[in-house]
Design an enzyme around this catalytic site. Structure first.
Site: not given
Ligand code: AMP
Length: 138
Positions: A33, A96, A102-104
Site C-alpha cells: 500500500d 472504500q 482488496h484486503f488490507h
C-alpha cells in the site's frame, strides 16, 4: 453498482502504473500500500474484476483468501509483529476508496496505533525495502 475497469488497481494489474509487488499467481496479486497505515501494510487483490466483496464470485474468493493468509503470515513474520489485522471495506460509506476488491494486511505490535487511512504517501525506497522483507518471508 458496477465494476469500472479504470480503477487504479485494475491499472496496476494491467501494468499501466507501477507497484511494489510481493506475490502473484494465476488468480491473485499482492503489493505494498503506497499510503501505509503501519510499516508492512500491503494489499491482496483478485485478478478478476470485482467491485468489492458484495459482488465477488465464490470462485474469486477461494484463491483470494489463500493469498490473504499466505501474505498475512509473511507480513507478520517479516515485521516480527505480535499480530496481523485484515481489513476490507465495501462502498464509500464503509470507507472504500478504490473500487476493485482488496484486503488490507496490517502487521501490528502490542499497543501500536494505525496512521490515518489513505494518509501520507511513503518513500518508494522504504516501500521497496519493506517489500523485500515480506518477499523473503513468503
Ligand atoms: P480502501 O479502498 O479504502 O480500502 O483503500 C484503498 C487503499 O489503496 C488505501 O489504503 C490507499 O493507500 C491504497 N492505494 C491507493 N492508490 C494506491 C496505489 N497506486 N498503489 C498502492 N496502494 C494504493
Amino acid at each position: 453498482m458496477t465494476y469500472d475497469a479504470n480503477n487504479i488497481f485494475a491499472k496496476i494489474l494491467r501494468g499501466e502504473i507501477p507497484s511494489h509487488k510481493l506475490y502473484e499467481d494465476e488468480y491473485t496479486l499482492a503489493f505494498m500500500d503506497v499510503m501505509p497505515q503501519v510499516d508492512g501494510h500491503c494489499l491482496v487483490i483478485p485478478k478478476v474484476g470485482s467491485r468489492n466483496l458484495l459482488d465477488a464470485e465464490l470462485s474469486t474468493l477461494t484463491p483470494l483468501m489463500a493469498t490473504v493468509q499466505k501474505v498475512a503470515r509473511a507480513a507478520k513474520a517479516a515485521f516480527k509483529a505480535d499480530g496481523v489485522q485484515v481489513r476490507q471495506y465495501n462502498e464509500l460509506a464503509a470507507g472504500q476508496t478504490v473500487f476493485h476488491l482488496h484486503f488490507h494486511i496490517l502487521p501490528l505490535n502490542e499497543g501500536q496505533t494505525l496512521r490515518p487511512h489513505s494518509g501520507k504517501m511513503a518513500d518508494h525506497g522504504v516501500l521497496a525495502s519493506h517489500a523485500e522483507k515480506i518477499k523473503k518471508a513468503l
